[in-house]
Scaffold this motif. Structure first.
Motif, PDB file in Angstrom:
ATOM      1  N   ALA A 164       0.898  -1.102  -0.106  1.00  0.00           N
ATOM      2  CA  ALA A 164       0.009   0.090  -0.042  1.00  0.00           C
ATOM      3  C   ALA A 164       0.899   1.198   0.039  1.00  0.00           C
ATOM      4  O   ALA A 164       0.657   2.284  -0.888  1.00  0.00           O
ATOM      5  CB  ALA A 164      -0.981   0.215   1.347  1.00  0.00           C
ATOM      6  N   LYS A 165       1.939   1.136   0.760  1.00  0.00           N
ATOM      7  CA  LYS A 165       2.940   2.572   0.955  1.00  0.00           C
ATOM      8  C   LYS A 165       3.410   2.767  -0.536  1.00  0.00           C
ATOM      9  O   LYS A 165       3.631   3.655  -1.026  1.00  0.00           O
ATOM     10  CB  LYS A 165       3.836   1.839   1.907  1.00  0.00           C
ATOM     11  N   GLN A 166       3.818   1.622  -1.228  1.00  0.00           N
ATOM     12  CA  GLN A 166       4.441   1.713  -2.504  1.00  0.00           C
ATOM     13  C   GLN A 166       3.725   2.425  -3.536  1.00  0.00           C
ATOM     14  O   GLN A 166       3.842   3.279  -4.187  1.00  0.00           O
ATOM     15  CB  GLN A 166       4.709   0.224  -2.962  1.00  0.00           C
ATOM     16  N   GLU A 167       2.162   2.042  -3.486  1.00  0.00           N
ATOM     17  CA  GLU A 167       1.253   2.738  -4.243  1.00  0.00           C
ATOM     18  C   GLU A 167       1.103   4.272  -3.914  1.00  0.00           C
ATOM     19  O   GLU A 167       0.649   5.018  -4.780  1.00  0.00           O
ATOM     20  CB  GLU A 167       0.095   1.871  -4.240  1.00  0.00           C
ATOM     21  N   LEU A 168       1.373   4.675  -2.879  1.00  0.00           N
ATOM     22  CA  LEU A 168       1.017   6.077  -2.391  1.00  0.00           C
ATOM     23  C   LEU A 168       2.389   6.983  -2.566  1.00  0.00           C
ATOM     24  O   LEU A 168       2.081   8.047  -2.509  1.00  0.00           O
ATOM     25  CB  LEU A 168       0.736   6.260  -0.950  1.00  0.00           C
ATOM     26  N   VAL A 169       3.550   6.426  -2.662  1.00  0.00           N
ATOM     27  CA  VAL A 169       4.509   7.046  -3.069  1.00  0.00           C
ATOM     28  C   VAL A 169       4.532   8.148  -4.048  1.00  0.00           C
ATOM     29  O   VAL A 169       4.864   9.322  -3.919  1.00  0.00           O
ATOM     30  CB  VAL A 169       5.901   6.150  -3.359  1.00  0.00           C
ATOM     31  N   GLU A 170       3.964   7.842  -4.920  1.00  0.00           N
ATOM     32  CA  GLU A 170       3.793   8.852  -6.221  1.00  0.00           C
ATOM     33  C   GLU A 170       2.799   9.972  -5.934  1.00  0.00           C
ATOM     34  O   GLU A 170       3.033  11.100  -6.322  1.00  0.00           O
ATOM     35  CB  GLU A 170       2.923   8.025  -7.385  1.00  0.00           C
ATOM     36  N   VAL A 171       1.700   9.634  -4.869  1.00  0.00           N
ATOM     37  CA  VAL A 171       1.104  10.480  -4.417  1.00  0.00           C
ATOM     38  C   VAL A 171       1.509  11.841  -3.676  1.00  0.00           C
ATOM     39  O   VAL A 171       1.644  12.778  -3.761  1.00  0.00           O
ATOM     40  CB  VAL A 171      -0.200  10.386  -3.577  1.00  0.00           C
ATOM     41  N   ILE A 172       2.737  11.175  -2.838  1.00  0.00           N
ATOM     42  CA  ILE A 172       3.414  12.119  -2.043  1.00  0.00           C
ATOM     43  C   ILE A 172       4.301  13.054  -2.959  1.00  0.00           C
ATOM     44  O   ILE A 172       4.529  14.264  -2.668  1.00  0.00           O
ATOM     45  CB  ILE A 172       4.316  11.329  -1.037  1.00  0.00           C
TER      46      ILE A 172
END
Ligand code: ADP
Ligand code: ZN
Length: 607
Positions: A164-172
């Protein structure tokens, strides 16, 4: 009510006052001249009055102007009681009528009802909209929208959800430098839906995204909208987006999206108007904003299947991130995060702890650590040891220990044999989870005792024989009661439910029945429709349905027979184990294994 709004109220009052003064002035300029009644009578007698209009209190009219006979001038006089005026006319006295001021009476007659009305309205608003409802803040209920500007939650605080974190890195990345993304012209996600069971860390993850990118975090809960006045929910959604856009880049987080975003047209009473309006407003806002402004919408749900499909369309919540229950390693990592907050013994066996807590989510593990720390405090210890953690696990699994709950001797005996039955069958069959602990300390309401079987790893596949063995060990409790007492008790009701559940799944879902073969017969689980609960529809005949029923019954009977056979054969172990259990209240798997390994006493029939 904010200062600002108070000010505007004063402006209104001031404005009204100014208007009144001007009106008065203008009126007085054009108003008729007021003359005493006696003078009016004199003019009348002198034929100076040209016309009059009479009302109950006063006489208005026109009279000739002195020296200019063609012109007339308006006048007004207050009437005097005719009898009295007749009498007064005989004397040289000037007399005039006066109308009593009704100003105060008028004021009260409309001010009081108005105040009452406003009061009642204010009271209702306060009750229905929570404390925050104010005079002029209708629909601008800011307090329910939580804004956090300085979040010190980072990715390091969220463990065990690496994907889940991996997928949110881009958002950050995007939130940190929105300009960079817009230049390149890449598609920026608008809505991200976090899907996972309660307590798995969805809120925490959303906060961590905000914390990592250093942007404000707006949050509100979907369930709050449902209790609102019609129209208020939609107004609040509008307000939320206005506020968020003003603070972009930022994150809007909607918890419990399912409460708000249930498929439209479902549910009793043909839908919930307010919810629908709010949902529509949310869709409108989502379509209306340009992701380039830097507002990212995140939402959490544990029931994605009931969401309105409109919410999941491209351009809305089209990116889904799974935040699942953590696996063993994940649990270990989560425990590490929370253990930082307390002092533990240096050689704490985290791996064992993670092994003991299958199925627990982050919130449970946080609770576990806290519980263990509390136990250590109660025991006057400086550091938290494994014993405290083990007890905390037990507490969380089976509810708070009720050591002082009175349970009579015969009940206790029944429970001991019952639990021993489970353990013995499980230990005798290959492929069942190893028995870690048996306890007859009563916990909670339903569980009188328990046998704790800890899976060696998280399982994704189960063999048919494993499932059968599991069913047999579930039935082992009742089998032991039958063998020892020749009678059975109600204590097995939860076991039966689970055994039946597994068996039904084996036959209907996994094609593990010889008679029915490799077919899937579970049908579709239908969503709620018009308030009627989930229905299962299977495309099979009555005859098949009968076969399913007999197959389930037969299979359970076979497993029960097997459990009986095992326990009859090991009756000595069953009895010795139960006695040990009655004595110690708690025994572990190793002790039972030792009992099983020990040679049977020469005369087992003596017991
Ligand atoms: P959800 O929103 O999924 O219901 P929360 O994010 O509110 O769950 O989690 C509740 C609490 O549980 C968090 O504040 C945190 O202390 C703990 N927690 C949950 N998941 C994790 C995790 N993956 N890592 C660390 N702590 C967690
Ligand atoms: Zn049982």
């Amino acid at each position: 009510m904010e200062k600002q709004h108070k000010f505007s109220l004063w402006y209104v009052i001031l404005g009204i006052w100014v208007v009144l003064i001007i009106q008065n002035y203008i009126a007085s300029m054009y108003a008729a001249q007021v003359i005493p009644y006696s003078q009016f009578l004199n003019f009348l007698k002198a034929s100076k009055v040209t016309e009059i209009a009479i009302t109950a209190n006063q006489i208005q009219g026109k009279m000739k102007v002195e020296g200019a006979p063609d012109q007339t001038q308006p006048f007004k006089t207050i009437r005097v009681d005719p009898d009295l005026s007749k009498m007064l006319e005989q004397y040289p006295v000037s007399f005039k009528g006066e109308i009593e001021s009704t100003f105060l009476r008028d004021l009260f007659s409309w001010i009081f009802p108005l105040l009452l009305f406003v009061g009642v309205w204010y009271f209702l608003m306060k009750r229905m909209g929570g404390q925050q409802a104010g005079f002029m803040t209708l629909g601008k209920n800011k307090a329910k929208i939580y804004v956090e500007n300085e979040l010190n939650v980072t990715f390091a605080d969220v463990a065990g959800v690496d994907e889940a974190k991996q997928e949110l890195v881009e958002v950050i990345e995007f939130l940190k430098t929105p300009a960079k993304f817009t230049e390149i012209g890449g598609r920026i996600p608008k809505g991200i839906l976090l899907v996972g069971p309660p307590g798995s860390g969805k809120t925490l993850l959303a906060k961590a995204v905000a914390g990592e990118s250093g942007v404000p975090f707006f949050s509100l809960s979907g369930s709050e909208f449902v209790e609102m006045f019609v129209g208020l929910g939609a107004a609040r959604v509008r307000d939320l987006f206005v506020q968020a856009k003003a603070k972009a880049p930022c994150i809007i987080f909607i918890d419990e999206l399912d409460a708000l975003g249930k498929a439209r047209g479902f549910g009793a009473m043909g839908g919930h108007d307010e919810r629908e309006q709010t949902l529509n407003q949310l869709l409108v806002e989502m379509d209306g904003f340009d992701p380039k402004v830097g507002v990212i919408l995140m939402a959490a749900t544990n029931r994605p299947e009931i969401l309105d499909p409109a919410l999941l369309r491209p351009g809305r919540f089209d990116r889904h991130v799974l935040v699942d229950r953590p696996d063993r390693i994940g649990r270990e990592q989560i425990l590490k995060v929370h253990l930082k907050k307390i002092k533990t013994v240096p050689d704490l066996d985290l791996e064992k702890l993670a092994n003991m807590t299958p199925g627990m989510v982050g919130a449970d593990l946080a609770n576990l650590v806290n519980e263990a720390a509390l136990l250590a405090v109660r025991r006057d210890k400086d550091v938290v040891g494994m014993a405290e953690f083990e007890e905390a696990v037990e507490r969380i699994i089976a509810g708070l220990e009720k050591k002082n709950r009175l349970i009579n001797a015969s009940e206790r005996e029944t429970v001991a044999y019952h639990e021993m039955g489970h353990a013995l069958v499980a230990l005798s069959l290959p492929g069942t989870d190893p028995v870690q602990k048996i306890s007859i300390i009563p916990r909670g309401i339903a569980a009188l005792g328990y046998t704790m079987q800890v899976p060696t790893g998280d399982r994704f596949l189960m063999r048919k024989t494993e499932l059968q063995n599991k069913v047999a060990s579930l039935l082992g409790g009742r089998a032991a009661e039958e063998i020892v007492f020749g009678d059975i008790s109600t204590g097995a009701h939860n076991d039966l439910a689970r055994a039946t559940d597994i068996t039904r799944s084996m036959i209907r879902e996994y094609g593990m029945s010889e008679k029915l073969g490799q077919v899937y017969l579970a049908g579709d689980k239908q969503p709620l429709f018009l308030g009627v609960g989930p229905r299962e529809t299977g495309d099979y005949s009555e005859a098949t349905s009968e076969i399913i029923d007999t197959e389930v019954r037969d299979s359970i009977r076979r497993e029960y027979e097997r459990a009986l056979a095992i326990l009859r054969e090991r009756k000595d172990v069953l009895i010795r184990g139960a006695k040990l259990l009655l004595e110690k209240e708690k025994i572990d798997g190793a002790e039972i294994l030792a009992l099983m390994a020990a040679p049977a006493p020469p005369d087992p029939a003596a017991e």
